[in-house]
Design a protein around this motif. Structure first.
Motif, mmCIF file in Angstrom:
data_model
loop_
_atom_site.group_PDB
_atom_site.id
_atom_site.type_symbol
_atom_site.label_atom_id
_atom_site.label_comp_id
_atom_site.label_asym_id
_atom_site.label_seq_id
_atom_site.Cartn_x
_atom_site.Cartn_y
_atom_site.Cartn_z
ATOM 1 N N PRO A 237 -31.688 21.950 59.972
ATOM 2 C CA PRO A 237 -32.020 22.024 58.542
ATOM 3 C C PRO A 237 -32.807 23.277 58.173
ATOM 4 O O PRO A 237 -32.633 23.811 57.072
ATOM 5 C CB PRO A 237 -32.846 20.749 58.303
ATOM 6 N N ALA A 238 -33.661 23.746 59.079
ATOM 7 C CA ALA A 238 -34.437 24.956 58.800
ATOM 8 C C ALA A 238 -33.531 26.184 58.768
ATOM 9 O O ALA A 238 -33.730 27.090 57.953
ATOM 10 C CB ALA A 238 -35.538 25.137 59.844
ATOM 11 N N VAL A 239 -32.529 26.229 59.651
ATOM 12 C CA VAL A 239 -31.560 27.319 59.620
ATOM 13 C C VAL A 239 -30.780 27.281 58.317
ATOM 14 O O VAL A 239 -30.577 28.310 57.642
ATOM 15 C CB VAL A 239 -30.598 27.243 60.824
ATOM 16 N N GLU A 240 -30.342 26.096 57.913
ATOM 17 C CA GLU A 240 -29.578 25.942 56.668
ATOM 18 C C GLU A 240 -30.414 26.326 55.451
ATOM 19 O O GLU A 240 -29.900 26.909 54.487
ATOM 20 C CB GLU A 240 -29.086 24.507 56.548
ATOM 21 N N LEU A 242 -32.755 28.604 55.374
ATOM 22 C CA LEU A 242 -32.864 30.061 55.347
ATOM 23 C C LEU A 242 -31.550 30.734 54.961
ATOM 24 O O LEU A 242 -31.524 31.654 54.137
ATOM 25 C CB LEU A 242 -33.323 30.580 56.712
ATOM 26 N N LEU A 243 -30.459 30.273 55.556
ATOM 27 C CA LEU A 243 -29.187 30.980 55.428
ATOM 28 C C LEU A 243 -28.227 30.342 54.435
ATOM 29 O O LEU A 243 -27.323 31.022 53.935
ATOM 30 C CB LEU A 243 -28.511 31.056 56.811
ATOM 31 N N GLY A 244 -28.428 29.090 54.129
ATOM 32 C CA GLY A 244 -27.474 28.341 53.319
ATOM 33 C C GLY A 244 -26.591 27.493 54.212
ATOM 34 O O GLY A 244 -26.195 27.921 55.305
ATOM 35 N N ALA A 245 -26.266 26.292 53.761
ATOM 36 C CA ALA A 245 -25.567 25.329 54.612
ATOM 37 C C ALA A 245 -24.193 25.824 55.044
ATOM 38 O O ALA A 245 -23.808 25.667 56.206
ATOM 39 C CB ALA A 245 -25.449 23.986 53.886
ATOM 40 N N ASP A 246 -23.432 26.443 54.127
ATOM 41 C CA ASP A 246 -22.064 26.844 54.459
ATOM 42 C C ASP A 246 -22.037 27.976 55.488
ATOM 43 O O ASP A 246 -21.286 27.918 56.474
ATOM 44 C CB ASP A 246 -21.310 27.267 53.199
ATOM 45 N N THR A 251 -21.553 29.927 61.303
ATOM 46 C CA THR A 251 -22.082 30.575 62.513
ATOM 47 C C THR A 251 -22.208 29.574 63.655
ATOM 48 O O THR A 251 -21.905 29.900 64.809
ATOM 49 C CB THR A 251 -23.441 31.244 62.246
ATOM 50 N N PHE A 252 -22.647 28.351 63.340
ATOM 51 C CA PHE A 252 -22.733 27.330 64.386
ATOM 52 C C PHE A 252 -21.358 27.090 65.007
ATOM 53 O O PHE A 252 -21.225 26.948 66.222
ATOM 54 C CB PHE A 252 -23.267 26.013 63.820
ATOM 55 N N ALA A 253 -20.336 27.033 64.167
ATOM 56 C CA ALA A 253 -18.991 26.737 64.656
ATOM 57 C C ALA A 253 -18.471 27.854 65.555
ATOM 58 O O ALA A 253 -17.916 27.598 66.632
ATOM 59 C CB ALA A 253 -18.043 26.513 63.479
ATOM 60 N N TRP A 254 -18.643 29.112 65.129
ATOM 61 C CA TRP A 254 -18.171 30.242 65.934
ATOM 62 C C TRP A 254 -18.896 30.307 67.269
ATOM 63 O O TRP A 254 -18.271 30.345 68.335
ATOM 64 C CB TRP A 254 -18.355 31.550 65.158
ATOM 65 N N ARG A 255 -20.213 30.279 67.230
ATOM 66 C CA ARG A 255 -20.981 30.442 68.455
ATOM 67 C C ARG A 255 -20.831 29.232 69.373
ATOM 68 O O ARG A 255 -20.797 29.373 70.595
ATOM 69 C CB ARG A 255 -22.448 30.703 68.109
#
Length: 393
Positions: A237-240, A242-246, A251-255
């Motif tokens: 949630p903290a990443v989302e 900062l960067l936005g959920a989409d 990035t989560f999916a690619w990495r």
């Protein structure tokens, strides 16, 4: 509860008493470095030296030239800190002392590789290159590290291996005269600083529908307030936030896909090179986007391909890292709780029995001790006193 301690070959080679001293601790196994990153290590009991400086990441045995002939990237052989077949010599001494020997293999962590092959490195959203962090999305890097896993893991006499840094590396890195602690980077900011924007990763983001230039700009915008005030945000949630959920999800999916593919390939390569029954463990973290030595993994996925994991459990972390894996383990899965026992490096050898018992309650099946070669005599005495009780857990 089975217990293993980490050891470097230079702790053993040239010290005729070292193997017996480790066996006398009461451990059943040694996890012996076969491929290791650069380091400066104290050797407090060695009869010939007190400080070993491994100047760059290298294998600690003679690599097979024929194996590497077709590869663009090749492992480095060590200097005088581990000349010849240091791993093999140490392994023989440890086995003669009655200890099982497993190899310890560091994969995606090599500053010399990045220095000599700059195109292999992770590149952050600002265009800064991390020479210590090979980008595992790059085909030549993945091929090199997979081959390294197979060769370094399956050394003569080894009954298994532990693969460290078997995934993404990031911004966090011990470095000479480091000056990066002036602004606190929490878990989420560390993730954004770990995002790679090399040519291959840019293509990966584009393939998932993102403009890589706009994504990099979004990461820089997300980090802008961090440089002013720092950040302690933790979790997805903290990443989302900062960067936005989409964009975060993309990035989560690619990495995540890259990491899972690389881990599957590395484990498969080791299994193909090893005899049946050879144990393959990964140093891991249950938060799948985390990077570094203990790479983030999906617990269900990793326990489906590997024989288990080694988890950082010092400082009360056992309650956070063990349960996500315990829910997916089979009857043979290894969940090894890794505790520091070097007091001068923040370890708690005096509390080892208590900490091990707590880890067992959270699902640990084995114990790892970091690190018999670095510990003081007092640290080792505390370990020796604790292990009889731990063996009955």
């Amino acid at each position: 509860m089975k217990t293993s301690t980490f050891v470097y070959p230079w702790d053993i080679v040239g010290d005729p008493d070292a193997a017996a001293r480790i066996a006398d601790l009461g451990v059943q196994q040694v996890t012996l470095a076969a491929a290791y990153h650069s380091t400066r290590a104290l050797t407090p009991r060695h009869p010939r030296h007190r400080v070993v400086t491994a100047e760059y990441a290298s294998v600690l045995y003679p690599p097979d030239a024929a194996r590497w002939a077709r590869h663009e990237l090749k492992p480095y052989t060590p200097g005088g800190w581990a000349s010849g077949d240091a791993y093999g010599e140490a392994a023989e001494a440890l086995a003669a002392a009655g200890l099982d020997v497993h190899s310890w293999v560091i994969l995606a962590h090599s500053s010399r590789l990045g220095a000599e092959h700059p195109g292999t490195s992770v590149v952050n959203a600002y265009g800064d290159r991390y020479p210590w962090a090979p980008c595992i999305a790059r085909p030549e890097v993945a091929a090199y590290l997979t081959e390294l896993a197979a060769e370094a893991a399956v050394r003569p006499g080894a009954g298994g291996t532990e693969l460290e840094s078997c995934g993404w590396y990031g911004f966090g890195h011990l470095h000479a005269h480091d000056k990066t602690a002036g602004i606190a980077l929490g878990d989420a900011a560390q993730y954004l600083m770990a995002l790679c924007f090399c040519a291959v990763c840019r293509e990966g983001y584009a393939g998932r529908g993102a403009d890589p230039g706009e994504l990099a700009a979004a990461v820089r915008r997300a980090l802008e307030p961090v440089w002013a005030t720092g950040s302690t945000g933790t979790g997805r949630p903290a990443v989302e936030k900062l960067l936005g959920a989409d964009l975060a999800a993309l990035t989560f999916a690619w990495r995540g896909t890259v990491a899972r593919t690389f881990q599957e390939s590395a484990v498969a390569a080791v299994r193909a090179a090893a005899a049946p029954g050879f144990q393959v463990l990964l140093h891991a973290d249950p938060v799948s986007y985390r990077v570094g030595a203990n790479v983030g993994v999906d617990p269900a996925h990793i326990l489906g391909i590997a024989d288990g994991v080694v988890l950082p459990c010092s400082g009360g972390a056992a309650r956070d890292v063990l349960p996500p894996f315990a829910g997916h383990r089979t009857g043979t899965s290894v969940l090894a709780a890794n505790f520091g026992v070097v007091g001068g490096m923040g370890g708690d050898p005096a509390g080892l029995a208590r900490n091990a018992a707590r880890a067992a309650e959270y699902g640990a099946t084995e114990l790892r001790l970091y690190h018999a070669g670095l510990a003081s005599d007092a640290d080792l005495a505390a370990v020796r006193a604790a292990l009889p009780g731990i063996g009955r857990l």
